[in-house]
Design a protein around this motif. Structure first.
Motif, PDB file in Angstrom:
ATOM      1  N   ALA B  27       0.719  -1.206  -0.020  1.00 47.88           N
ATOM      2  CA  ALA B  27       0.150   0.128  -0.061  1.00 47.88           C
ATOM      3  C   ALA B  27       0.837   1.152   0.040  1.00 47.88           C
ATOM      4  O   ALA B  27       2.120   1.283   0.593  1.00 47.88           O
ATOM      5  CB  ALA B  27      -0.980  -0.174   1.315  1.00 47.88           C
ATOM      6  N   ARG B  28       0.445   2.447  -0.556  1.00 51.78           N
ATOM      7  CA  ARG B  28       1.253   3.453  -0.578  1.00 51.78           C
ATOM      8  C   ARG B  28       0.845   4.532   0.543  1.00 51.78           C
ATOM      9  O   ARG B  28      -0.666   4.410   0.564  1.00 51.78           O
ATOM     10  CB  ARG B  28       0.919   4.387  -1.925  1.00 51.78           C
ATOM     11  N   LEU B  29       1.595   4.978   1.238  1.00 47.30           N
ATOM     12  CA  LEU B  29       1.259   5.683   2.208  1.00 47.30           C
ATOM     13  C   LEU B  29       0.772   7.019   1.728  1.00 47.30           C
ATOM     14  O   LEU B  29       1.547   7.942   1.135  1.00 47.30           O
ATOM     15  CB  LEU B  29       2.540   5.977   3.073  1.00 47.30           C
ATOM     16  N   VAL B  30      -0.534   7.501   1.891  1.00 45.54           N
ATOM     17  CA  VAL B  30      -1.136   8.509   1.173  1.00 45.54           C
ATOM     18  C   VAL B  30      -0.810   9.892   2.175  1.00 45.54           C
ATOM     19  O   VAL B  30      -0.458  10.822   1.647  1.00 45.54           O
ATOM     20  CB  VAL B  30      -2.505   8.475   1.005  1.00 45.54           C
ATOM     21  N   GLN B  31      -1.057   9.531   3.422  1.00 46.50           N
ATOM     22  CA  GLN B  31      -0.763  10.945   4.203  1.00 46.50           C
ATOM     23  C   GLN B  31      -1.007  10.779   5.590  1.00 46.50           C
ATOM     24  O   GLN B  31      -1.650   9.440   5.980  1.00 46.50           O
ATOM     25  CB  GLN B  31      -2.052  11.968   3.954  1.00 46.50           C
ATOM     26  N   SER B  47      -3.459   7.347   6.449  1.00 51.65           N
ATOM     27  CA  SER B  47      -4.292   7.008   5.182  1.00 51.65           C
ATOM     28  C   SER B  47      -3.227   5.847   4.321  1.00 51.65           C
ATOM     29  O   SER B  47      -2.259   6.350   4.088  1.00 51.65           O
ATOM     30  CB  SER B  47      -4.748   8.224   4.370  1.00 51.65           C
ATOM     31  N   ASP B  49      -3.184   3.669   0.344  1.00 53.21           N
ATOM     32  CA  ASP B  49      -3.961   3.450  -0.985  1.00 53.21           C
ATOM     33  C   ASP B  49      -3.310   2.302  -1.467  1.00 53.21           C
ATOM     34  O   ASP B  49      -2.236   1.900  -1.599  1.00 53.21           O
ATOM     35  CB  ASP B  49      -3.886   4.582  -1.703  1.00 53.21           C
TER      36      ASP B  49
ATOM     37  N   LEU D 209       6.422   3.820  -5.454  1.00 57.46           N
ATOM     38  CA  LEU D 209       5.044   3.355  -4.847  1.00 57.46           C
ATOM     39  C   LEU D 209       5.532   3.840  -3.245  1.00 57.46           C
ATOM     40  O   LEU D 209       4.585   4.033  -2.675  1.00 57.46           O
ATOM     41  CB  LEU D 209       4.966   2.011  -5.181  1.00 57.46           C
ATOM     42  N   MET D 210       6.427   2.915  -2.911  1.00 62.43           N
ATOM     43  CA  MET D 210       6.667   2.865  -1.205  1.00 62.43           C
ATOM     44  C   MET D 210       7.113   4.093  -0.778  1.00 62.43           C
ATOM     45  O   MET D 210       7.121   4.165   0.632  1.00 62.43           O
ATOM     46  CB  MET D 210       7.824   1.699  -0.966  1.00 62.43           C
ATOM     47  N   GLY D 212       5.720   7.082  -1.809  1.00 60.73           N
ATOM     48  CA  GLY D 212       4.661   7.399  -1.648  1.00 60.73           C
ATOM     49  C   GLY D 212       4.459   8.899  -2.678  1.00 60.73           C
ATOM     50  O   GLY D 212       3.836   9.670  -2.428  1.00 60.73           O
ATOM     51  N   ARG D 295     -10.189  13.085  -2.631  1.00 57.66           N
ATOM     52  CA  ARG D 295      -8.905  12.809  -3.457  1.00 57.66           C
ATOM     53  C   ARG D 295      -9.147  13.447  -4.907  1.00 57.66           C
ATOM     54  O   ARG D 295     -10.294  12.703  -5.323  1.00 57.66           O
ATOM     55  CB  ARG D 295      -8.387  11.423  -3.209  1.00 57.66           C
ATOM     56  N   GLU D 302      -1.819  13.313  -6.988  1.00 54.68           N
ATOM     57  CA  GLU D 302      -2.895  13.491  -6.174  1.00 54.68           C
ATOM     58  C   GLU D 302      -3.026  14.474  -5.030  1.00 54.68           C
ATOM     59  O   GLU D 302      -1.822  14.758  -4.233  1.00 54.68           O
ATOM     60  CB  GLU D 302      -2.895  12.127  -5.582  1.00 54.68           C
ATOM     61  N   ARG D 319      -7.568  19.530   6.484  1.00 57.26           N
ATOM     62  CA  ARG D 319      -5.928  19.464   6.187  1.00 57.26           C
ATOM     63  C   ARG D 319      -5.856  18.861   4.756  1.00 57.26           C
ATOM     64  O   ARG D 319      -6.655  18.190   4.041  1.00 57.26           O
ATOM     65  CB  ARG D 319      -5.741  17.804   7.084  1.00 57.26           C
ATOM     66  N   ARG D 321      -3.165  17.497   1.956  1.00 61.30           N
ATOM     67  CA  ARG D 321      -1.765  17.042   1.566  1.00 61.30           C
ATOM     68  C   ARG D 321      -1.731  17.385   0.285  1.00 61.30           C
ATOM     69  O   ARG D 321      -2.517  16.810  -0.546  1.00 61.30           O
ATOM     70  CB  ARG D 321      -1.812  15.773   1.994  1.00 61.30           C
TER      71      ARG D 321
END
Lengths: 128, 122, 286, 359
Positions: B27-31, B47, B49, D209-210, D212, D295, D302, D319, D321
């Protein structure tokens, strides 16, 4: 190898008219819907303070007692919220931007003394 | 509804395990975001994704007593968010990959978001 | 007064005027190529005038002394060329001028000017072989290192030295600080090194660098003229065409990295420069 | 020359007009380490929700960023609408999509120009912006603002565009597409440009991906993630295929953005063909109570808005991001090993917007 690929465009623009214009001698014509500076017809204002309350940046200050309306041009973000809120349609948005301000905190002050308004309703009531 | 957003509330000591599960699932760390819900009660949302499926881990902490473990040893990029949470809310986070020590943002007021709601900032 | 002295002195007086004008026209043409209107042709003069009015802010004591020497040696090199002196002397005097400029940048001690100075050193290393080949080839073609002899040589030298000419044109891009080889100092500050070499110079000393660049432009173009000296009108045309091509190259290339600059200039020197010299050797014998 | 030099990059740097500071530790023009610091312009806009009516806050949200302004406002509105369970009229959704895509075109053209400037191709920079100006003209004509569109509002949009005008714009875009292609082809094909882009700052698929990464940064590394796939606004009716590139280097990010410009033009044309008639907004009553992570896909990637209402006219928490915030860690990982000359273009490939980042 693709070098000098941009030559055609560059030479083309060298012989054609420049895309820029000689501002301020030549001013671009604004579109009819451009959100420019806020103008007020102070005679029509009823000092209801609705515009000041709706203003997201508190750029407008209305003083009911002194019958004055002032706007801080540097705070105004031309969002048109005041124009949409005004019940008497005395606020309008010009298509031109307000001129550069030389003094920080310089405000455009509009004041309409009471006696004149007392006479006005009779003179032009139709155009409320 | 654009998308469903399941939120799982985890306890502080289970946080890192839950995050590791997310990591393993790619999973990607969104925030990471913090919300002050009451005096002495802060929610932190992590969060994630997974291929456009959004999910949330939530911990509830009290900054006075709780020390939040950093997840930046799992998700390296978490240190950005964690520094932010620390600077804005004054929550202690331990073991961040890069600890800015409260200098992530340069602000006139320390931990502005910890101040009671509606109070003037400066 | 001898003709040579008059020629050298008129270089000192008129070169900045011509160089500034060339710079102004350059800026105007560049602007048009980019779809802009561009500044007035006399803008470089206004700029230098304004720079001269400004306070001389320095980062390190005596950094500007190097700039004084830089300008001095640039003028001196140009005078040598215009006085019809030894071509080798001209080249080494010009190199000395560059060295002073680099030293000034090292003295400036900001990381930007340091890296800029290192890059400039690499560039000097890059173009120097080609310049030397040019000198050698002129000697082989005309039998003299003296500019006064070369200029009266009856044969159109471009016929004998096409490779040298092309090679020289290649390094002209470096010397005129045009993209893709404007990596040590670009005309506009939008690069990772801000303005590289010149970052630490302000006011009058920056004006001196600018004036030195005008001088350089003039004698570099004069060098181009040497190839066509036998037919003056062709020489004038070649100068105009060369400079226009430089502007065009400036506008159709991204800034290269120093590796490319050095490698390609050496390649050009090796192929075009050495090749031309070798052919001359075979043709004329020694 | 193997002495270590520290080059301070930013917060005010000519190549990067953004207040991001990097201390580049340099050895022979090779960067061995980059130490970031941000926080020069923290504005505390998130705190402002406690003082502004949630309807008025749209104006603030739009001004979080100058370039993706439209989508910021739109995301905020979508979040609030989601909480309040509002069904926005179809025409408003389509107009949001059209303007959103316009902002993508102008943002990408802006980026292309800045990228050209970063690798020292001044004329390409000027020509990219020359074309962007035409897009801005359309935007100004339809919304009244050039970069701050000011069209978002909770429950719809604030302006309508006539169907005839939309058709004309759609035709106009076709001619602009030709002009854009003329310029973007240089980015894709010119060797002097490729020399500066190819192989610079390679980010692997897994790392992207990792760490972010989001947006073009993520997609250029081969991950097909595009928030428009979620089907917000009119993207339900106009399906979008994420544009990906496998290379993961600066060239790949450039390719993704260029293709997205043409994709955006295509989306606008399809939206214009399908746009329904009807009202453009709806009456909003009551106050938001609940929470939602809105989102959307901005030009930079994003963006996520966490909105939490507590049943009063002020939100409890908002908030944001922004994409740059998410992309910064990824870029920090790829900087070591690059040469100083690559830093500007490398940083620019995330399309940094620090003012968004620090809200």
């Amino acid at each position: 190898m693709s070098l000098f690929a941009f030559t055609k465009t560059v030479l083309g623009s060298m012989v054609s008219k420049p895309a820029t214009r000689m501002y301020p001698f030549e001013v671009r014509e604004a579109f009819p819907g451009t959100r420019g500076s806020i103008a007020i017809e102070i005679e029509k204002c009823i000092y209801c303070t609705l515009c000041a309350r709706k203003c997201p940046t508190s750029a407008i200050v209305v003083n009911k007692a002194a019958r004055s309306w002032e706007i801080d041009r540097l705070r105004c973000i031309s969002c048109r919220a005041c124009v949409e809120a005004c019940p008497k349609d005395c606020l309008s948005q010009l298509t031109s931007y307000s001129p550069a301000v030389a003094i920080k905190g310089g405000k455009d002050f509009f004041h309409h003394p009471a006696p004149k308004v007392a006479a006005a309703p009779g003179a032009a009531p139709a155009q409320g | 509804m654009i998308e469903s957003q399941p939120t799982e509330i985890v306890t502080l000591d289970r946080l890192k395990d839950a995050v590791r599960i997310k990591w393993a699932a790619h999973a990607r760390l969104v925030q990471i975001g913090c919300t002050k819900t009451a005096e002495d009660q802060y929610e932190i949302n992590y969060s994630f994704d997974e291929n456009l499926k959004f999910s949330n881990l939530r911990i509830v902490v009290n900054p006075a007593t709780d020390r939040v473990p950093s997840i930046s040893d799992i998700y390296w990029n978490a240190f950005f968010y964690e520094n932010e949470v620390h600077d804005l809310f004054g929550i202690t986070i331990e073991g961040m990959a890069i600890d800015f020590k409260g200098n992530f943002y340069r602000m006139a007021v320390k931990h502005p978001f910890a101040a009671p709601a509606g109070q003037k900032k400066s | 007064m001898s003709v040579r002295l008059i020629s050298a002195l008129s270089f000192v007086v008129f070169a900045p005027l011509i160089g500034g004008l060339i710079s102004g026209i350059d800026r105007r043409i560049t602007a048009r190529m980019q779809g802009r209107f561009g500044p007035p042709v006399l803008q470089p003069f206004y700029d230098v005038y304004k720079l001269l009015q400004k306070e001389n802010v320095i980062a390190r004591v005596r950094q500007n002394a190097y700039i004084d020497f830089y300008l001095l040696f640039v003028i001196f090199s140009g005078m040598l060329l215009f006085a019809g002196q030894d071509l080798l002397l001209f080249i080494f005097s010009l190199t000395l001028a560059s060295v002073f400029f680099i030293l000034a940048a090292f003295k400036g001690s900001s990381p930007y000017s340091l890296v800029g100075a290192q890059r400039e050193l690499l560039l000097v290393m890059g173009y120097e072989p080609m310049v030397l080949f040019a000198a050698v080839a002129f000697y082989m073609a005309t039998g003299s290192f003296w500019v006064s002899k070369i200029i009266v040589h009856p044969v159109l030298l471009i016929k004998l030295l096409p490779g040298i000419f092309l090679g020289f044109f290649y390094i002209l891009t470096i010397k005129l600080r045009k993209s893709p080889y404007d990596l040590s100092t670009s005309h506009h500050g939008h690069q990772e090194l801000v303005k590289g070499l010149t970052t630490e110079f302000a006011g009058p000393s920056l004006a001196m660098i600018e004036v030195a660049h005008w001088y350089e432009t003039v004698f570099l173009l004069a060098f181009v003229y040497l190839f066509f000296a036998a037919t003056p009108w062709l020489g004038a045309l070649a100068v105009v065409v060369c400079y226009f091509l430089e502007i065009l190259i400036d506008n159709v290339f991204a800034r290269a990295k120093w590796e490319v600059a050095v490698k390609s200039s050496w390649l050009v020197a090796a192929v075009l420069g050495f090749g031309n010299v070798a052919v001359l050797y075979l043709l004329k014998g020694f | 020359m193997s002495k270590r030099t520290i080059i301070p990059f930013g917060p005010q740097h000519p190549v990067l007009p953004e207040p991001l500071h990097l201390d580049l530790v340099v050895e022979d023009e090779i960067v061995v380490e980059a130490v970031p610091s941000i926080g020069f312009i923290h504005r505390g806009l998130e705190k402002l929700v406690e003082k502004k009516d949630f309807n008025e806050f749209v104006y603030v949200a739009e001004r979080i960023c100058g370039i993706c302004s439209c989508i910021h406002g739109m995301t905020y509105c979508q979040g609030v609408e989601e909480i309040m369970n509002l069904q926005v009229p179809g025409r408003a959704k389509y107009l949001r999509t059209i303007w959103g895509e316009f902002s993508r075109i102008h943002s990408h053209l802006l980026w292309l120009g800045l990228a050209a400037d970063a690798f020292g191709f001044e004329s390409l920079f000027m020509h990219s912006w020359r074309i962007r100006e035409k897009i801005l003209d359309i935007i100004e004509e339809t919304t009244g603002g050039r970069v701050i569109f000011g069209t978002s509002k909770v429950g719809g949009v604030r302006r309508d565009v006539t169907n005839e005008r939309l058709k004309e714009i759609s035709v106009l875009l076709k001619t602009y597409a030709g002009e854009i292609k003329e310029v973007t082809d240089i980015f894709l094909n010119d060797n002097s440009v490729k020399h500066r882009l190819c192989g610079v700052g390679v980010l692997s698929k897994d790392d992207a991906l990792m760490l972010g990464a989001v947006g073009p940064m993520l997609r250029a590394s081969g991950v097909a993630q595009d928030m428009r796939k979620l089907g917000y606004a009119a993207y339900n009716d106009i399906p979008v295929e994420p544009i990906i590139d496998q290379s993961g280097d600066c060239y790949g990010r450039c390719v993704v953005r260029i293709k997205e410009v043409f994709q955006a033009i295509d989306i606008i044309q399809r939206a214009v063909d399908k746009i329904p008639d009807g009202p453009i907004d709806m009456k909003v009553t009551g106050f938001p109570n609940g929470e939602f992570f809105a989102r959307t896909e901005q030009p930079r990637g994003e963006v996520i808005y966490y909105i939490r209402g507590n049943g009063t006219k002020h939100l409890q928490r908002m908030r944001v991001r922004t994409p740059t915030f998410a992309n910064l860690p990824a870029i920090l990982k790829v900087i070591p090993g690059c040469s100083v000359a690559d830093i500007p273009i490398l940083l620019l490939t995330i399309d940094p917007c620090i003012s968004c980042t620090e809200r």
